[in-house]
Design an enzyme around this catalytic site. Structure first.
Site, PDB file in Angstrom:
ATOM      1  N   LYS A  54       0.845  -1.206   0.000  1.00 13.63           N
ATOM      2  CA  LYS A  54       0.000   0.000   0.000  1.00 13.63           C
ATOM      3  C   LYS A  54       0.875   1.250   0.000  1.00 13.63           C
ATOM      4  O   LYS A  54       0.609   2.213  -0.730  1.00 13.63           O
ATOM      5  CB  LYS A  54      -0.938  -0.006   1.215  1.00 13.63           C
ATOM      6  CG  LYS A  54      -2.055  -1.041   1.088  1.00 13.63           C
ATOM      7  CD  LYS A  54      -2.805  -1.285   2.399  1.00 13.63           C
ATOM      8  CE  LYS A  54      -3.789  -2.448   2.245  1.00 13.63           C
ATOM      9  NZ  LYS A  54      -4.399  -2.874   3.499  1.00 13.63           N
ATOM     10  N   GLN A  98      -4.704  -1.395   9.711  1.00 14.81           N
ATOM     11  CA  GLN A  98      -4.602  -2.734   9.127  1.00 14.81           C
ATOM     12  C   GLN A  98      -5.171  -3.778  10.085  1.00 14.81           C
ATOM     13  O   GLN A  98      -4.829  -3.809  11.268  1.00 14.81           O
ATOM     14  CB  GLN A  98      -3.125  -3.029   8.801  1.00 14.81           C
ATOM     15  CG  GLN A  98      -2.885  -4.346   8.084  1.00 14.81           C
ATOM     16  CD  GLN A  98      -3.439  -4.396   6.666  1.00 14.81           C
ATOM     17  OE1 GLN A  98      -3.588  -3.363   6.011  1.00 14.81           O
ATOM     18  NE2 GLN A  98      -3.765  -5.576   6.187  1.00 14.81           N
ATOM     19  N   ASP A 121     -11.184   2.940   3.899  1.00  8.93           N
ATOM     20  CA  ASP A 121     -11.407   1.488   3.877  1.00  8.93           C
ATOM     21  C   ASP A 121     -12.897   1.162   3.731  1.00  8.93           C
ATOM     22  O   ASP A 121     -13.254   0.034   3.386  1.00  8.93           O
ATOM     23  CB  ASP A 121     -10.932   0.894   5.215  1.00  8.93           C
ATOM     24  CG  ASP A 121      -9.770  -0.072   5.067  1.00  8.93           C
ATOM     25  OD1 ASP A 121      -9.537  -0.546   3.951  1.00  8.93           O
ATOM     26  OD2 ASP A 121      -9.110  -0.329   6.089  1.00  8.93           O
TER      27      ASP A 121
END
Ligand code: GUN
Length: 296
Positions: A54, A98, A121
């Site tokens: 990422k 995460q 997200d």
């Protein structure tokens, strides 16, 4: 004839190029680059690898990219305070914590703390609610990437029977909501199967579009598909293989060879859905930056 490959890597590269161009235009006109903060707790090797990818994608797109590493011993209160800092940082448009988090931390409390305006997200309850209610908001990157893959590969979804195997908050549920929305990449009739579905194959055999998001290696094979089905494989599973360089191979939730003999189009693993997830994360972060420009 084996199924045509849906090349997620190539499609994602095109999208990332589009994003890079948009960022270059922004910065040339004096606007700041989009900023993404990725918080990584602990030392899970798979998470470390995802976070590295990422960060690399962000830098290549010209983003302001911040990786915040914390030990697995961080307390929930400390992590919530870190999220608050990112919420209040004007250079940050998107926040990604995460997952998974260590067991002593309540994941949903952490996600709930992210400002929904920075929830790139798409996991926050406000984002999920907006998706279901057809209101603007961030859409979870993997299902959004799958929809984009279908559209850009010329797969018609309107009027088709789409079967999703897996009911996770990250993939199965938002995927169902997206495919049943009105408009581009939507208008499908959707069925979600899960571990309590009695005869899975009887359902999957009716699917024009089959999306496998179970998290178990090669549980869908060609005998479970309707001839000509489009197959999207979300799985990333490690299977031991002494002959492989690392001692393991990565396979999907779909047994590729047997499925590709029956399907019309299929995504490979790796190189199918995975690259699209990162491309959509960049797209969400760019969208967030644009919204923050107009909000200033
Ligand atoms: N863990 C595995 N996939 C994801 C993802 O897309 N977002 C976050 N935050 N964690 C993950």
């Amino acid at each position: 004839m084996p199924a045509e490959l849906i090349d997620g890597k190539a499609i994602a590269a095109t999208i990332r190029g589009e994003i890079r161009d948009a960022v270059a235009k922004r910065t040339a006109s004096g606007l700041r680059p989009p900023g993404l903060a990725v918080i990584l707790v602990g030392e899970n090797p798979a998470s470390q690898s995802y976070v590295r990818s990422k960060g690399k994608a962000c830098r290549e797109a010209g983003f302001h990219s911040v990786q915040i590493d914390r030990p697995a011993t961080i307390t929930e209160a400390e992590l919530l305070a870190l999220v608050d800092e990112c919420n209040n940082d004007a250079a940050i448009d998107g926040i990604l914590v995460q997952l998974p988090l260590p067991r002593h931390i309540d994941e949903s409390r952490v996600i709930d703390r992210i400002d929904p305006r920075k929830d790139v997200d798409g996991f926050h309850p406000v984002s999920v609610g907006n998706l279901v209610l057809d209101k603007p908001g961030f859409i979870s990157c993997t299902p959004k990437g799958i929809q984009e893959l279908l559209v850009r590969s010329g797969v018609e979804t309107k009027g088709k029977f789409a079967v999703i195997v897996g009911r996770s908050n990250i993939v199965g549920k938002p995927m169902a909501a997206l495919l049943m929305r009105k408009g581009r990449g939507g208008d499908a009739t959707v069925c979600v199967c899960h571990s309590a579905t009695p005869d899975l194959a009887a359902v999957t055999r009716q699917a024009d579009i089959l999306i496998a998001a179970v998290g178990r290696a090669e549980v869908i094979d060609g005998s479970m598909l309707k001839p000509g089905a489009v197959v999207i494989d979300v799985g990333i599973n490690r299977v031991e293989d002494p002959a492989a360089a690392k001692g393991y191979r990565i396979v999907g939730d779909v047994a590729f060879d047997s499925a590709s003999a029956v399907a019309s189009k299929i995504t490979p693993v790796p190189g199918g859905v995975g690259p699209m997830t990162i491309a959509m994360l960049l797209q969400n972060t760019l969208e967030s930056a644009v919204q923050h420009d107009t909000a200033e």
